[in-house]
Structure formats: structure tokens, C-alpha cells
Design a protein around this motif. Structure first.
Motif, PDB file in Angstrom:
ATOM      1  N   UNK A  81       0.872  -1.174   0.000  1.00  0.00           N
ATOM      2  CA  UNK A  81       0.000   0.000   0.000  1.00  0.00           C
ATOM      3  C   UNK A  81       0.915   1.231   0.000  1.00  0.00           C
ATOM      4  N   UNK A  82       1.131   1.794  -1.170  1.00  0.00           N
ATOM      5  CA  UNK A  82       2.068   2.916  -1.330  1.00  0.00           C
ATOM      6  C   UNK A  82       1.681   4.119  -0.467  1.00  0.00           C
ATOM      7  N   UNK A  83       0.391   4.381  -0.369  1.00  0.00           N
ATOM      8  CA  UNK A  83      -0.076   5.523   0.410  1.00  0.00           C
ATOM      9  C   UNK A  83       0.237   5.336   1.896  1.00  0.00           C
ATOM     10  N   UNK A  84      -0.071   4.148   2.427  1.00  0.00           N
ATOM     11  CA  UNK A  84       0.203   3.859   3.841  1.00  0.00           C
ATOM     12  C   UNK A  84       1.699   3.912   4.122  1.00  0.00           C
ATOM     13  N   UNK A  85       2.490   3.403   3.172  1.00  0.00           N
ATOM     14  CA  UNK A  85       3.938   3.405   3.353  1.00  0.00           C
ATOM     15  C   UNK A  85       4.486   4.832   3.379  1.00  0.00           C
ATOM     16  N   UNK A  86       3.972   5.692   2.509  1.00  0.00           N
ATOM     17  CA  UNK A  86       4.442   7.079   2.432  1.00  0.00           C
ATOM     18  C   UNK A  86       4.118   7.857   3.700  1.00  0.00           C
ATOM     19  N   UNK A  87       3.087   7.444   4.415  1.00  0.00           N
ATOM     20  CA  UNK A  87       2.695   8.136   5.643  1.00  0.00           C
ATOM     21  C   UNK A  87       3.625   7.839   6.814  1.00  0.00           C
ATOM     22  N   UNK A  88       4.427   6.795   6.699  1.00  0.00           N
ATOM     23  CA  UNK A  88       5.339   6.416   7.787  1.00  0.00           C
ATOM     24  C   UNK A  88       6.595   7.268   7.704  1.00  0.00           C
ATOM     25  N   UNK A  89       6.961   7.862   8.823  1.00  0.00           N
ATOM     26  CA  UNK A  89       8.078   8.819   8.809  1.00  0.00           C
ATOM     27  C   UNK A  89       9.448   8.179   8.971  1.00  0.00           C
ATOM     28  N   UNK A  90       9.526   7.047   9.635  1.00  0.00           N
ATOM     29  CA  UNK A  90      10.850   6.454   9.876  1.00  0.00           C
ATOM     30  C   UNK A  90      11.016   5.168   9.076  1.00  0.00           C
ATOM     31  N   UNK A  91      12.258   4.795   8.770  1.00  0.00           N
ATOM     32  CA  UNK A  91      12.498   3.525   8.083  1.00  0.00           C
ATOM     33  C   UNK A  91      11.968   2.337   8.888  1.00  0.00           C
ATOM     34  N   UNK A  92      12.103   2.393  10.210  1.00  0.00           N
ATOM     35  CA  UNK A  92      11.601   1.307  11.058  1.00  0.00           C
ATOM     36  C   UNK A  92      10.097   1.150  10.881  1.00  0.00           C
ATOM     37  N   UNK A  93       9.367   2.258  10.925  1.00  0.00           N
ATOM     38  CA  UNK A  93       7.906   2.213  10.770  1.00  0.00           C
ATOM     39  C   UNK A  93       7.521   1.715   9.384  1.00  0.00           C
ATOM     40  N   UNK A  94       8.308   2.076   8.359  1.00  0.00           N
ATOM     41  CA  UNK A  94       7.988   1.614   7.004  1.00  0.00           C
ATOM     42  C   UNK A  94       8.195   0.102   6.877  1.00  0.00           C
ATOM     43  N   UNK A  95       9.270  -0.416   7.461  1.00  0.00           N
ATOM     44  CA  UNK A  95       9.505  -1.868   7.418  1.00  0.00           C
ATOM     45  C   UNK A  95       8.409  -2.582   8.203  1.00  0.00           C
ATOM     46  N   UNK A  96       8.056  -2.048   9.362  1.00  0.00           N
ATOM     47  CA  UNK A  96       6.974  -2.644  10.142  1.00  0.00           C
ATOM     48  C   UNK A  96       5.669  -2.656   9.350  1.00  0.00           C
ATOM     49  N   UNK A  97       5.417  -1.604   8.586  1.00  0.00           N
ATOM     50  CA  UNK A  97       4.221  -1.529   7.740  1.00  0.00           C
ATOM     51  C   UNK A  97       4.247  -2.619   6.674  1.00  0.00           C
ATOM     52  N   UNK A  98       5.381  -2.792   6.018  1.00  0.00           N
ATOM     53  CA  UNK A  98       5.515  -3.812   4.976  1.00  0.00           C
ATOM     54  C   UNK A  98       5.284  -5.208   5.557  1.00  0.00           C
ATOM     55  N   UNK A  99       5.889  -5.476   6.714  1.00  0.00           N
ATOM     56  CA  UNK A  99       5.717  -6.785   7.359  1.00  0.00           C
ATOM     57  C   UNK A  99       4.246  -6.989   7.718  1.00  0.00           C
ATOM     58  N   UNK A 100       3.645  -5.975   8.301  1.00  0.00           N
ATOM     59  CA  UNK A 100       2.253  -6.055   8.722  1.00  0.00           C
ATOM     60  C   UNK A 100       1.340  -6.337   7.537  1.00  0.00           C
ATOM     61  N   UNK A 101       1.563  -5.664   6.414  1.00  0.00           N
ATOM     62  CA  UNK A 101       0.748  -5.889   5.212  1.00  0.00           C
ATOM     63  C   UNK A 101       0.938  -7.301   4.674  1.00  0.00           C
ATOM     64  N   UNK A 102       2.170  -7.764   4.664  1.00  0.00           N
ATOM     65  CA  UNK A 102       2.480  -9.099   4.161  1.00  0.00           C
ATOM     66  C   UNK A 102       1.766 -10.147   5.004  1.00  0.00           C
ATOM     67  N   UNK A 103       1.844  -9.981   6.335  1.00  0.00           N
ATOM     68  CA  UNK A 103       1.198 -10.920   7.243  1.00  0.00           C
ATOM     69  C   UNK A 103      -0.317 -10.847   7.090  1.00  0.00           C
ATOM     70  N   UNK A 104      -0.851  -9.643   6.983  1.00  0.00           N
ATOM     71  CA  UNK A 104      -2.298  -9.471   6.829  1.00  0.00           C
ATOM     72  C   UNK A 104      -2.800 -10.177   5.570  1.00  0.00           C
ATOM     73  N   UNK A 105      -2.055 -10.054   4.475  1.00  0.00           N
ATOM     74  CA  UNK A 105      -2.447 -10.720   3.227  1.00  0.00           C
ATOM     75  C   UNK A 105      -2.412 -12.234   3.393  1.00  0.00           C
TER      76      UNK A 105
END
Length: 195
Positions: A81-105
Motif C-alpha cells: 500500500x504505497x499511500x500507507x507506506x508514504x505516511x510512515x516517517x521512519x524507516x523502522x515504521x515503514x519496514x513494520x508496515x511492509x511486514x504487517x501488510x504481508x502478514x495481513x495478506x
């Protein structure tokens, strides 16, 4: 699962063959929910799809091959989700977002997740290229979260942590929900160091 979402395991299929493969994928998805990955057979899938077992085996050498192909297609239908990823300010939060999306799928289809765990841990030679593709896709998503300056050692550490966490879920040591929470903390340590 619509046939528009599912693509064939080979690029050179004609329209009729692609439709047959789509029916096999759809039947597999339905049967996984009903009977589970342990009891499902290629013959059962073929019967549900309205094709002969010989036809099903033309496209998939084993149920593990079929599971891995289906899981690969499932991942492809759930991009970042490019929009959700762009909203994350730190690299840590962006990686956590990617992991969370992958797990959710993955969590959306527990029977497929269980089948994928079996398949990806199997020694089936037909699964090897898919295992590499799935791993490469996950690494690409981490790279996307970290940007062009991603440290390869950090990417490796994140990928290994994620793979290990998926294995623990597959062994039923923890749930997907627990995985997201615990892995989020591990990601923070990898990215920022212990506190």
C-alpha cells in the motif's frame, strides 16, 4: 477468487490452458478451506475443477508445487500500500508496515498459509524457483520500505527474522497476531539497536 486475479504458472499458455489453470487454482483454494492441506490431493482438485488428474499433473507436478504457485499468485495480488507506506516517517515504521501488510495478506487465507508453509519447506524441486521468487519479493518490499540506501546486511537480517517468524507460525509456536507484535519489536532492534 476470480480468474482475473489468478495467472498461469507458465507464460506460454494459450487462452484455453490459462482457463484450465485458473479453474485448478480456484478449486484448490476452495478445497483447502474444506479439507485442509494435509488431506487435499491433486485428484480431488482435478475433480473439483472438472479436469482429469492427468491434465492437472500437466501443470503441477505435486500438491506442493500447486500450493507454492497459488501462494505466489496470492502475494502478487496484495502489493504494498504505497499511500500507507508514504505516511510512515521512519524507516523502522515503514519496514513494520511492509511486514504487517504481508502478514495481513497471508492471514486472510489461513488454509493457504498452512499449505504454503508445507510447500515452501518441502524438498519438491518444482517449488525451489517459487521459494526463490517469494523470498525475492519479500526482500524487494523491504528494499522499497528502506529506500535506495538500504544496507544489505540489515535487509538480510530483516528477511531472516521474518522467515524465522513465519516458520514459528507454521509450527504453531505463535499466531500471526503475536508474530506482528513480536516481529515489530525485533525490527526496531535490528533497525535502531537495543534500548
Amino acid at each position: 477468487m476470480s480468474s482475473q486475479v489468478i495467472s498461469a504458472p507458465r507464460n506460454s499458455l494459450n487462452a484455453r490452458q490459462a482457463e484450465t489453470v485458473a479453474r485448478i487454482f480456484e478449486a484448490t483454494h476452495e478445497l483447502l478451506t474444506k479439507v485442509g492441506p494435509d488431506d487435499l490431493t491433486i485428484r480431488m482438485v482435478a475433480g473439483e475443477a472438472g479436469v482429469s488428474a492427468a491434465t492437472a499433473y500437466t501443470y503441477f507436478a505435486s500438491k506442493f508445487h500447486l500450493y507454492a504457485e497459488l501462494y505466489w499468485r496470492h502475494i502478487q495480488t496484495h502489493p504494498i500500500d504505497e499511500h500507507a507506506l508514504a505516511e510512515k516517517s521512519s524507516p523502522t515504521a515503514r519496514v513494520q508496515q511492509v511486514i504487517s501488510e504481508f502478514v495481513e495478506a497471508t492471514e486472510k487465507s489461513p488454509a493457504l498459509a498452512a499449505a504454503a508453509n508445507q510447500a515452501l519447506l518441502s524438498s519438491d524441486p518444482n517449488v525451489e524457483r517459487l521459494r526463490l521468487r517469494i523470498g525475492a519479493e519479500f526482500v524487494a518490499r523491504i528494499h522499497q520500505a528502506l529506500g535506495e540506501q538500504a544496507d544489505e546486511v540489515v535487509v538480510d537480517a530483516l528477511a531472516m527474522a521474518f522467515s524465522g517468524a513465519l516458520l514459528q507460525v507454521g509450527m504453531q509456536v505463535m499466531t500471526y497476531e503475536e508474530m506482528v507484535e513480536r516481529l515489530g519489536k525485533v525490527i526496531a532492534v535490528i533497525m535502531e539497536g537495543p534500548k
